[in-house]
Design a protein around this motif. Structure first.
Motif, PDB file in Angstrom:
ATOM      1  N   ALA A  87       0.838  -1.207   0.000  1.00 30.81           N
ATOM      2  CA  ALA A  87       0.000   0.000   0.000  1.00 30.81           C
ATOM      3  C   ALA A  87       0.874   1.260   0.000  1.00 30.81           C
ATOM      4  O   ALA A  87       0.579   2.229  -0.707  1.00 30.81           O
ATOM      5  N   VAL A  88       1.954   1.236   0.765  1.00 32.85           N
ATOM      6  CA  VAL A  88       2.868   2.380   0.805  1.00 32.85           C
ATOM      7  C   VAL A  88       3.541   2.560  -0.553  1.00 32.85           C
ATOM      8  O   VAL A  88       3.643   3.679  -1.075  1.00 32.85           O
ATOM      9  N   LEU A  89       4.007   1.459  -1.163  1.00 32.52           N
ATOM     10  CA  LEU A  89       4.647   1.556  -2.476  1.00 32.52           C
ATOM     11  C   LEU A  89       3.663   2.059  -3.527  1.00 32.52           C
ATOM     12  O   LEU A  89       4.023   2.882  -4.381  1.00 32.52           O
ATOM     13  N   GLU A  90       2.432   1.576  -3.478  1.00 33.27           N
ATOM     14  CA  GLU A  90       1.408   2.042  -4.421  1.00 33.27           C
ATOM     15  C   GLU A  90       1.196   3.548  -4.265  1.00 33.27           C
ATOM     16  O   GLU A  90       1.133   4.279  -5.259  1.00 33.27           O
ATOM     17  N   GLN A  91       1.113   4.021  -3.037  1.00 27.17           N
ATOM     18  CA  GLN A  91       0.927   5.450  -2.796  1.00 27.17           C
ATOM     19  C   GLN A  91       2.143   6.244  -3.270  1.00 27.17           C
ATOM     20  O   GLN A  91       1.998   7.329  -3.832  1.00 27.17           O
ATOM     21  N   ALA A  92       3.337   5.711  -3.068  1.00 24.35           N
ATOM     22  CA  ALA A  92       4.549   6.406  -3.507  1.00 24.35           C
ATOM     23  C   ALA A  92       4.570   6.570  -5.026  1.00 24.35           C
ATOM     24  O   ALA A  92       4.933   7.626  -5.545  1.00 24.35           O
ATOM     25  N   VAL A  93       4.174   5.525  -5.753  1.00 26.88           N
ATOM     26  CA  VAL A  93       4.127   5.605  -7.215  1.00 26.88           C
ATOM     27  C   VAL A  93       3.044   6.591  -7.652  1.00 26.88           C
ATOM     28  O   VAL A  93       3.257   7.405  -8.562  1.00 26.88           O
ATOM     29  N   THR A  94       1.895   6.543  -6.993  1.00 28.15           N
ATOM     30  CA  THR A  94       0.817   7.491  -7.299  1.00 28.15           C
ATOM     31  C   THR A  94       1.288   8.921  -7.073  1.00 28.15           C
ATOM     32  O   THR A  94       1.047   9.810  -7.919  1.00 28.15           O
ATOM     33  N   ASP A  95       1.962   9.172  -5.949  1.00 30.73           N
ATOM     34  CA  ASP A  95       2.498  10.507  -5.670  1.00 30.73           C
ATOM     35  C   ASP A  95       3.483  10.939  -6.749  1.00 30.73           C
ATOM     36  O   ASP A  95       3.462  12.083  -7.205  1.00 30.73           O
ATOM     37  N   LEU A  96       4.362  10.030  -7.173  1.00 33.96           N
ATOM     38  CA  LEU A  96       5.341  10.342  -8.219  1.00 33.96           C
ATOM     39  C   LEU A  96       4.631  10.695  -9.521  1.00 33.96           C
ATOM     40  O   LEU A  96       4.977  11.683 -10.170  1.00 33.96           O
ATOM     41  N   LYS A  97       3.639   9.887  -9.909  1.00 38.94           N
ATOM     42  CA  LYS A  97       2.887  10.166 -11.134  1.00 38.94           C
ATOM     43  C   LYS A  97       2.215  11.532 -11.066  1.00 38.94           C
ATOM     44  O   LYS A  97       2.180  12.257 -12.051  1.00 38.94           O
ATOM     45  N   ASN A  98       1.671  11.877  -9.921  1.00 40.62           N
ATOM     46  CA  ASN A  98       0.955  13.143  -9.765  1.00 40.62           C
ATOM     47  C   ASN A  98       1.866  14.361  -9.731  1.00 40.62           C
ATOM     48  O   ASN A  98       1.402  15.484  -9.896  1.00 40.62           O
ATOM     49  N   HIS A  99       3.149  14.150  -9.496  1.00 39.80           N
ATOM     50  CA  HIS A  99       4.098  15.273  -9.416  1.00 39.80           C
ATOM     51  C   HIS A  99       5.011  15.364 -10.625  1.00 39.80           C
ATOM     52  O   HIS A  99       5.959  16.128 -10.622  1.00 39.80           O
TER      53      HIS A  99
END
Length: 100
Positions: A87-99
């Motif tokens: 879940a943390v890795l998924e959120q990290a990738v989502t954050d990267l995509k959004n930035h």
């Protein structure tokens, strides 16, 4: 990803084996946690269980610690840590995509 799961007898054997080789356990932990490919290692101890028992107003007895370790959740803590890690890795990738 690899999680080492040991029953009590295997754990005792591994600990006795490592105790017989002065410093091996510390070097093994250091090697596992400092590998370029590994960036997260979690280890739980009876002291952690005792702390949580105390936090929740429960006696820190050997019996209570053993009850937690042998409970369903205690025996499957690795599954929960893996799920949380994904879940943390998924959120990290989502954050990267959004930035980007």
């Amino acid at each position: 990803m690899y999680v080492l799961q040991l029953d009590e007898a295997e754990r005792r054997y591994l600990l006795s084996f490592l105790r017989g080789r002065r410093g091996t356990a510390a070097r093994l932990k250091e090697q596992l946690s400092s590998s370029e490919d590994c960036f997260g290692t979690v280890t739980w101890s009876d002291a952690d269980i005792a702390t949580e028992l105390q936090n929740q107003g429960m006696p820190e007895t050997a019996g209570n610690i053993r009850a937690i370790r042998t409970s369903y959740l205690g025996q499957h803590i690795d599954d929960e840590m893996i799920d949380s890690g994904w879940a943390v890795l998924e959120q990290a990738v989502t954050d990267l995509k959004n930035h980007q």
